[in-house]
Design an enzyme around this catalytic site. Sequence first.
Site, short mmCIF file in Angstrom:
data_model
loop_
_atom_site.label_atom_id
_atom_site.label_comp_id
_atom_site.label_asym_id
_atom_site.label_seq_id
_atom_site.Cartn_x
_atom_site.Cartn_y
_atom_site.Cartn_z
N HIS A 258 0.82 -1.23 0.00
CA HIS A 258 0.00 0.00 0.00
C HIS A 258 0.85 1.26 0.00
O HIS A 258 0.32 2.36 -0.18
CB HIS A 258 -0.99 -0.01 1.17
CG HIS A 258 -0.39 0.17 2.53
ND1 HIS A 258 -1.17 0.36 3.65
CD2 HIS A 258 0.90 0.19 2.97
CE1 HIS A 258 -0.38 0.49 4.71
NE2 HIS A 258 0.86 0.39 4.31
N ASP A 259 2.16 1.12 0.19
CA ASP A 259 3.05 2.28 0.16
C ASP A 259 3.44 2.69 -1.26
O ASP A 259 4.07 3.74 -1.44
CB ASP A 259 4.35 1.97 0.93
CG ASP A 259 4.12 1.84 2.42
OD1 ASP A 259 3.24 2.54 2.95
OD2 ASP A 259 4.84 1.04 3.06
N GLU A 287 -3.16 -6.87 3.54
CA GLU A 287 -3.45 -5.46 3.22
C GLU A 287 -4.95 -5.22 3.31
O GLU A 287 -5.75 -6.16 3.22
CB GLU A 287 -2.99 -5.12 1.81
CG GLU A 287 -1.49 -5.15 1.57
CD GLU A 287 -0.78 -3.86 1.97
OE1 GLU A 287 -1.43 -2.98 2.56
OE2 GLU A 287 0.43 -3.75 1.69
N GLU A 320 -4.63 2.48 -0.64
CA GLU A 320 -5.35 1.24 -0.35
C GLU A 320 -6.15 0.87 -1.59
O GLU A 320 -6.50 1.75 -2.40
CB GLU A 320 -6.26 1.43 0.85
CG GLU A 320 -5.56 1.92 2.11
CD GLU A 320 -4.50 0.97 2.64
OE1 GLU A 320 -4.47 -0.21 2.21
OE2 GLU A 320 -3.69 1.40 3.47
#
Length: 354
Positions: A258-259, A287, A320
């Site tokens: 998600h980064d 995640e 996300e």
Amino acid sequence: MAKETNELIQEGEEEVQADIWRCISGFTEMAVAKCAIELGISDFLETHQEPVPLCQLSSALGCSASSLHRILRFLINRGIFKFVSTGNGEMGYVQTPVSRLLKRDGENSMAALVLLESSPVMLAPWHYLSNRILSKENSGAFSAAHGKDVWEYVKTNPEHSKLINDAMACHAQVTMRAIIDNCAEIFKGIESLVDVGGGNGTTLGMLVKAFPWINGINFDLPHVVSVAPPYHGVVHVEGDMFHSVPKAQAVFLMWVLHDWSDEKCIQILKKCIEAIPKDTGKVIIVEAVLDEKLGKEKGLEDVGLMLDMMMLAHTTNGKERTAKEWAHILSAAGFSRHSILQTSAIEPVILAYP
């Protein structure tokens, strides 16, 4: 009838006013929770079985009784602490399930996450959020605030690096407990497991303890693994996930993808595929999966949307994703199939197979 209509209108207006004031004062709750952690309120109450009166609590913490009363009144109104009878005519403070998460130490503590997100370094990018949206260069809000992205920043700021590692370890304690309890079957038969972006090794330490047949490889950047503590059954390996991933029967990724942008995620996932056996290997991803149906949901579904805003503020291209978005990047990376397993944590487990 007119009177009832006016009352309904008035109730609706009051709700609107309450909503906008919650928006205006949204930061207050996090700031007061941080204050409670720094004062050690939950830690002190945890050592007492009986309700603790205000005078005793303020004396023990070395703070103003009147100010402490106001702090606790605010937190009690949000269900974070309780004010109950001591049994001898006095009133005192006691813990709740939520307040126990604010202990500075303990298996279920979430304090490190509060301290990270309320730190000046992480708060500053929020003031640049509109700049990030308007930027044609897609420069991140964190970079606008600090002159470099978060990953470059932590290389030269060990105190903030420790804050992040402590927060990730805190998250791992809570999430991994849910995964170990609910998804133990996915680890059967795995003799070697590499945790990509595994931080200080907390996640693998828990997995190897729960499933002792696993040989764990904690894989992260040099400045991270150099300060990682030892864990039985875990070796720390430094490297760059964009270049290569250590060979293992399975790969574990939690709160890493998600980064990054879709393109970077696909690059990472391709390296993961190269690291595992084609016929028997798998990649285990933990995640958030956003619900595509939107509404005024205040439960765990809303947490995913809040996490997405954190990604917008703290990363350059992270986000996300919905189930469809996950399916896209997994397919593009070369996975033939995947499944999503729900857990009691805010994140489900995504199992991806070459």
